[in-house]
Every structure is written in C-alpha cells, then in structure tokens.
Design a protein around this motif. Structure first.
Motif, PDB file in Angstrom:
ATOM      1  N   THR A  99      77.530 108.751 118.843  1.00  0.00           N
ATOM      2  CA  THR A  99      76.755 108.652 120.066  1.00  0.00           C
ATOM      3  C   THR A  99      76.871 107.193 120.407  1.00  0.00           C
ATOM      4  OG1 THR A  99      74.841 108.536 119.117  1.00  0.00           O
ATOM      5  CG2 THR A  99      75.257 110.582 120.124  1.00  0.00           C
ATOM      6  N   ALA A 100      76.679 106.980 121.774  1.00  0.00           N
ATOM      7  CA  ALA A 100      76.533 105.417 122.276  1.00  0.00           C
ATOM      8  C   ALA A 100      75.222 105.463 123.022  1.00  0.00           C
ATOM      9  CB  ALA A 100      77.868 104.935 122.968  1.00  0.00           C
ATOM     10  N   GLN A 101      74.607 104.448 123.009  1.00  0.00           N
ATOM     11  CA  GLN A 101      73.314 104.249 123.943  1.00  0.00           C
ATOM     12  C   GLN A 101      73.611 103.582 125.131  1.00  0.00           C
ATOM     13  OE1 GLN A 101      70.660 106.036 123.099  1.00  0.00           O
ATOM     14  NE2 GLN A 101      72.062 106.779 121.335  1.00  0.00           N
ATOM     15  N   LEU A 102      73.135 103.695 125.927  1.00  0.00           N
ATOM     16  CA  LEU A 102      73.018 103.135 127.576  1.00  0.00           C
ATOM     17  C   LEU A 102      71.413 103.041 127.595  1.00  0.00           C
ATOM     18  CD1 LEU A 102      74.035 102.229 130.083  1.00  0.00           C
ATOM     19  CD2 LEU A 102      73.855 104.511 131.274  1.00  0.00           C
ATOM     20  N   ASP A 103      71.097 101.664 127.710  1.00  0.00           N
ATOM     21  CA  ASP A 103      69.787 101.289 128.142  1.00  0.00           C
ATOM     22  C   ASP A 103      69.362 101.531 129.463  1.00  0.00           C
ATOM     23  OD1 ASP A 103      69.410 100.617 125.327  1.00  0.00           O
ATOM     24  OD2 ASP A 103      69.819  98.452 125.660  1.00  0.00           O
ATOM     25  N   ALA A 104      68.126 101.688 129.624  1.00  0.00           N
ATOM     26  CA  ALA A 104      67.636 101.715 131.026  1.00  0.00           C
ATOM     27  C   ALA A 104      68.028 100.341 131.815  1.00  0.00           C
ATOM     28  CB  ALA A 104      66.259 101.931 131.273  1.00  0.00           C
ATOM     29  N   GLY A 105      68.311 100.444 133.143  1.00  0.00           N
ATOM     30  CA  GLY A 105      68.494  99.466 133.773  1.00  0.00           C
ATOM     31  C   GLY A 105      68.702  99.573 135.375  1.00  0.00           C
ATOM     32  N   GLY A 106      69.403  98.715 135.810  1.00  0.00           N
ATOM     33  CA  GLY A 106      69.645  98.916 137.243  1.00  0.00           C
ATOM     34  C   GLY A 106      71.210  98.035 137.527  1.00  0.00           C
ATOM     35  N   GLN A 107      71.663  98.678 138.753  1.00  0.00           N
ATOM     36  CA  GLN A 107      72.918  97.797 139.316  1.00  0.00           C
ATOM     37  C   GLN A 107      72.602  97.578 140.724  1.00  0.00           C
ATOM     38  OE1 GLN A 107      76.390  99.134 137.635  1.00  0.00           O
ATOM     39  NE2 GLN A 107      77.662  98.026 138.737  1.00  0.00           N
ATOM     40  N   PRO A 108      73.139  96.323 141.153  1.00  0.00           N
ATOM     41  CA  PRO A 108      73.050  96.018 142.520  1.00  0.00           C
ATOM     42  C   PRO A 108      73.986  96.806 143.440  1.00  0.00           C
ATOM     43  CG  PRO A 108      73.235  93.983 141.505  1.00  0.00           C
ATOM     44  CD  PRO A 108      73.460  95.185 140.505  1.00  0.00           C
ATOM     45  N   ALA A 109      73.794  96.768 144.823  1.00  0.00           N
ATOM     46  CA  ALA A 109      74.822  97.513 145.517  1.00  0.00           C
ATOM     47  C   ALA A 109      75.890  96.940 145.548  1.00  0.00           C
ATOM     48  CB  ALA A 109      74.029  97.422 146.825  1.00  0.00           C
ATOM     49  N   THR A 110      77.083  97.723 145.978  1.00  0.00           N
ATOM     50  CA  THR A 110      78.431  97.350 146.097  1.00  0.00           C
ATOM     51  C   THR A 110      78.773  96.485 144.937  1.00  0.00           C
ATOM     52  OG1 THR A 110      78.194  95.807 147.609  1.00  0.00           O
ATOM     53  CG2 THR A 110      78.732  97.936 148.332  1.00  0.00           C
ATOM     54  N   SER A 111      78.616  96.564 143.724  1.00  0.00           N
ATOM     55  CA  SER A 111      78.817  95.628 142.422  1.00  0.00           C
ATOM     56  C   SER A 111      79.462  96.367 141.466  1.00  0.00           C
ATOM     57  CB  SER A 111      77.434  95.124 141.951  1.00  0.00           C
ATOM     58  OG  SER A 111      76.775  96.060 141.470  1.00  0.00           O
ATOM     59  N   CYS A 112      80.064  95.268 140.640  1.00  0.00           N
ATOM     60  CA  CYS A 112      80.746  95.923 139.114  1.00  0.00           C
ATOM     61  C   CYS A 112      79.996  95.076 138.141  1.00  0.00           C
ATOM     62  CB  CYS A 112      82.236  95.422 139.366  1.00  0.00           C
ATOM     63  SG  CYS A 112      83.061  96.215 140.524  1.00  0.00           S
ATOM     64  N   ARG A 113      80.246  95.576 137.028  1.00  0.00           N
ATOM     65  CA  ARG A 113      79.395  94.788 135.802  1.00  0.00           C
ATOM     66  C   ARG A 113      79.994  95.565 134.479  1.00  0.00           C
ATOM     67  NH1 ARG A 113      73.249  96.228 135.406  1.00  0.00           N
ATOM     68  NH2 ARG A 113      73.411  94.600 133.751  1.00  0.00           N
ATOM     69  N   LEU A 114      79.942  94.527 133.516  1.00  0.00           N
ATOM     70  CA  LEU A 114      80.293  95.198 132.294  1.00  0.00           C
ATOM     71  C   LEU A 114      79.009  95.714 131.342  1.00  0.00           C
ATOM     72  CD1 LEU A 114      82.995  92.536 131.161  1.00  0.00           C
ATOM     73  CD2 LEU A 114      83.473  95.023 131.842  1.00  0.00           C
ATOM     74  N   LEU A 115      79.174  96.536 130.757  1.00  0.00           N
ATOM     75  CA  LEU A 115      78.135  97.302 129.869  1.00  0.00           C
ATOM     76  C   LEU A 115      78.611  97.359 128.225  1.00  0.00           C
ATOM     77  CD1 LEU A 115      77.027 100.377 132.217  1.00  0.00           C
ATOM     78  CD2 LEU A 115      76.152  97.975 132.153  1.00  0.00           C
ATOM     79  N   HIS A 116      77.915  96.809 127.484  1.00  0.00           N
ATOM     80  CA  HIS A 116      78.042  96.823 126.032  1.00  0.00           C
ATOM     81  C   HIS A 116      77.174  97.761 125.562  1.00  0.00           C
ATOM     82  CE1 HIS A 116      80.650  93.294 126.767  1.00  0.00           C
ATOM     83  NE2 HIS A 116      79.673  92.564 127.384  1.00  0.00           N
ATOM     84  N   LEU A 117      77.819  98.943 124.960  1.00  0.00           N
ATOM     85  CA  LEU A 117      77.047 100.219 124.453  1.00  0.00           C
ATOM     86  C   LEU A 117      77.136 100.173 123.070  1.00  0.00           C
ATOM     87  CD1 LEU A 117      78.032 102.696 127.189  1.00  0.00           C
ATOM     88  CD2 LEU A 117      76.434 101.126 127.279  1.00  0.00           C
ATOM     89  N   PRO A 118      76.085 100.090 122.294  1.00  0.00           N
ATOM     90  CA  PRO A 118      76.185 100.180 120.678  1.00  0.00           C
ATOM     91  C   PRO A 118      76.395 101.699 120.454  1.00  0.00           C
ATOM     92  CG  PRO A 118      73.999  99.794 121.446  1.00  0.00           C
ATOM     93  CD  PRO A 118      74.883  99.705 122.678  1.00  0.00           C
ATOM     94  N   ALA A 119      77.453 101.947 119.426  1.00  0.00           N
ATOM     95  CA  ALA A 119      77.738 103.279 119.079  1.00  0.00           C
ATOM     96  C   ALA A 119      77.627 103.675 117.598  1.00  0.00           C
ATOM     97  CB  ALA A 119      79.380 103.756 119.512  1.00  0.00           C
TER      98      ALA A 119
END
Length: 194
Positions: A99-119
């Motif tokens: 399994t990998a964990q996605l922490d609670a969070g948010g993302q702005p409108a019309t945006s891209c971002r990199l997420l680093h998920l510990p697995a």
C-alpha cells in the motif's frame, strides 16, 4: 360602371429592438458558456517514478521494503479541491502486494503538482509470489495494478460539493531499475449534487 376594388390593406407590424430580449439572450449565452467551462472534469494522475527508500532483511526470512511513488496529479477544474487521506492498493496478480499513503490535502484550480507517496510492500505476500516475482525480475517486466478512491470537497465562496474520484492504474515496471515502462491510468469522478 365603376369597378371598385377593395383590396385588403397590409399593415406591417415590425417589432422594434428590445433591450430586455437582448439581455435575456446575453444571459442565456453566458449561462450556457458557464456550464460548459465549469462542468466537472476528471482529474488525471501519472506515476512518474518509483524510488527505493528502505530495504532491510530481518531474519529469519522477512524483507522490509519501502518505496516512494512520485505521482503527477492534475486538477483540470476551475475550482480548488480539498481531499481526505487515502490508501493506494498496489496489486500483483490480483493480490494486494502493498500500500501507499496519500495524505489529506488540497490542490488549487487548474493546476499540476507532484505528490510523493510513501509505500510499503508486504514481505509475506511477496513470499507467496516469489516464483513469479523472480521470473519477472529475470525478464525485467513486472505488471502491477493500483487502485485508489479519493473523497473530498470542491468549494467556491459559500458553495461546496462533495466528490469522490476512483483511480485505476495498470503499470508495467522494470523491477531491476524500478523504471516505469508504460501505464494506463483511468479516473472517474462522481459529484454529489446535494
């Protein structure tokens, strides 16, 4: 004898230009454009890289394998989103390998971002599939699936709506160099209207 002709007289009822009709037309056009622009669109996710973060051998025969999954997430919508914590299931041959964990969070409108998920990979489950895993390592071709459901809220001023996004991914990796060879990612968003 006089001929009298009484042809019906034609009166023209020409309608004049109306500000009310023009404003109603403009409002209808603006509302239609707003619906087209603001309609919710499915977010996209792409696995960029897999990094080995921990690799420990614990006697008698247990492995502790930790990975970091780098995921490129895109929110194509015109509203920002907030979401709760979720768990990504990493499947191998239909069995949950880790399994990998996605922490609670948010993302702005019309945006891209990199997420680093510990697995974390399950050593016991890996032991059950040791033969096929070693064969995949030898041919440098391993097929994995990932499943994730994210629940959150999209909000603009005082208006907010709950949503859920289901992401299903089929990923081919080179298990020797931990490189992503190819992937097919599908996401489907459900928006609550109440």
């Amino acid at each position: 004898m006089g001929i009298s002709s009484s042809a019906p007289s034609r009166t023209s009822h020409h309608r004049g230009w109306s500000w009310g009709a023009a404003l109603a037309g403009a409002a209808t056009t603006a509302a239609a454009a707003g619906v087209l622009v603001c309609r919710p669109r499915d977010p996209s996710f792409e696995l960029i890289s897999i990094g080995l973060s921990t690799f420990h051998f614990r006697p008698p025969a247990a492995l502790d394998i930790g990975l970091t999954l780098t995921v490129h997430a895109t929110n194509p919508n015109v509203v920002p989103v907030r979401y709760g914590a979720s768990t990504v299931s990493i499947l191998y041959g239909g069995a949950c390998l880790g399994t990998a964990q996605l922490d609670a969070g948010g993302q702005p409108a019309t945006s891209c971002r990199l997420l680093h998920l510990p697995a974390r990979l399950d050593a016991l489950e890996m032991a059950h599939h040791a033969g096929t895993i070693l064969a995949d390592v030898a041919r440098r071709h391993m097929e994995l699936d990932a499943e994730l459901e994210i629940v959150g809220e999209a909000a603009v001023l005082l208006w907010s709506r709950r949503f859920s996004v289901r992401i299903d991914s089929h990923i081919v990796v080179d298990p020797v160099f931990l490189e992503v060879v190819e992937q097919d990612n599908r996401s489907e968003m459900q928006l609550s209207l109440v």
